[in-house]
Design a protein around this motif. Sequence first.
Motif, short mmCIF file in Angstrom:
data_model
loop_
_atom_site.label_atom_id
_atom_site.label_comp_id
_atom_site.label_asym_id
_atom_site.label_seq_id
_atom_site.Cartn_x
_atom_site.Cartn_y
_atom_site.Cartn_z
N ASN A 124 0.83 -1.19 0.00
CA ASN A 124 0.00 0.00 0.00
C ASN A 124 0.87 1.26 0.00
O ASN A 124 1.49 1.60 1.00
CB ASN A 124 -0.92 -0.01 1.23
N GLU A 125 0.93 1.93 -1.16
CA GLU A 125 1.81 3.09 -1.29
C GLU A 125 1.38 4.24 -0.40
O GLU A 125 2.21 5.00 0.10
CB GLU A 125 1.86 3.54 -2.76
N THR A 126 0.06 4.37 -0.19
CA THR A 126 -0.44 5.45 0.68
C THR A 126 0.08 5.28 2.09
O THR A 126 0.52 6.24 2.73
CB THR A 126 -1.99 5.45 0.70
N VAL A 127 0.05 4.03 2.61
CA VAL A 127 0.54 3.74 3.96
C VAL A 127 2.04 3.99 4.03
O VAL A 127 2.54 4.57 5.00
CB VAL A 127 0.19 2.30 4.39
N THR A 128 2.77 3.56 3.01
CA THR A 128 4.22 3.77 2.96
C THR A 128 4.54 5.25 3.03
O THR A 128 5.45 5.67 3.76
CB THR A 128 4.81 3.15 1.68
N GLU A 129 3.79 6.05 2.29
CA GLU A 129 4.00 7.50 2.30
C GLU A 129 3.65 8.10 3.66
O GLU A 129 4.27 9.07 4.10
CB GLU A 129 3.17 8.17 1.19
N LYS A 130 2.66 7.53 4.33
CA LYS A 130 2.29 8.00 5.67
C LYS A 130 3.46 7.82 6.64
O LYS A 130 3.73 8.69 7.47
CB LYS A 130 1.05 7.27 6.18
N PHE A 131 4.13 6.69 6.55
CA PHE A 131 5.31 6.46 7.40
C PHE A 131 6.42 7.46 7.04
O PHE A 131 7.08 8.01 7.93
CB PHE A 131 5.82 5.03 7.24
N LYS A 132 6.59 7.69 5.74
CA LYS A 132 7.63 8.64 5.31
C LYS A 132 7.31 10.04 5.82
O LYS A 132 8.17 10.72 6.40
CB LYS A 132 7.71 8.63 3.78
#
Length: 329
Positions: free
Chosen positions: A15-23
């Motif tokens: 999930n790219e959205t979740v990955t970006e949230k961590f970033k």
Amino acid sequence: MSFFKKLKEKITGTNETVTEKFKDGLSKTRNSFTSKVNDLVARFREVDEDFFEELEELLLQADVGVETVMELVDQLRWEVQRKNIKNTEGIQSVISEKLVEIYKDGEELDTDLNMQDDLTVILMVGVNGVGKTTTIGKLAARLKEEGKTVMLAAGDTFRAGAIDQLVVWGERVGVEVIRQSEGSDPAAVMYDAIRAAKSRKVDVLICDTAGRLQNKVNLMNELEKVHRVIGKEIEGAPHEVLLALDATTGQNALIQAQTFKEATNVTGIVLTKLDGTAKGGIVLAIRNKLNIPVKFVGLGEGMDDLQPFDPEKYVYGLFADGLEKEAEE
């Protein structure tokens, strides 16, 4: 292949959205910690004892914790010797790999909630001001989105406004809140809530609890009583005891965690406000010191910013700039 490249491959397609949230959520820690690591790597051409000493200092400043820092640096020394690494090029990749290894500690940590076939009872504990009620609301929204029916129990009957605050969240999310008047017995609220949850065939009951620390003994006695009442009504409950900790308090969060762990069987940590601190290394300190999994992290103010913790995405959030730069090269 470097760990950065392996990590990039592993999280690509998730999930790219979740990955970006961590970033995005770890940007304060990354801008503080990782930029200093970059400076350190730029100043040292060789990986020597002076390099390790300065790295230790940087990790301590990020609230990784003394024991974890010692373990990490010892492992790095061994890895540098094993691979005959002479210069600092690519050392960030080695550091990030060791951070993931230390967090996992040879086992896959279960960050899933212990869901039951019928009623699941989640007890939320933590001191006032850590974002406990907000976390309950966001968790309720998350579970509801997954198709679960959810009910809340307003067990913090001592703090002025706590019941009303939970009711507001209940209305926002669209779930029922079982409550009594301010100052009433929290255990009685839990008893009523369990009865109501059973009769309405609810999937998940999330219970708020008091969190004042003015009298630690009384608070812990109250939590033990609530725990007992829930256990009498449903064998094996509560199925999760989630401790909300404010990431911005750093090492103080560890002290709180140890106190609550003594009073009740904490099964997981919810680390709130991780986006608001430059000391995101507290995640590693909690894992190493308490051996309790971090199950959720707060990465922002939005309803969907409470995310299940993922060590790979966490390390990606810490080293995203270096990872992306290496991928480009």
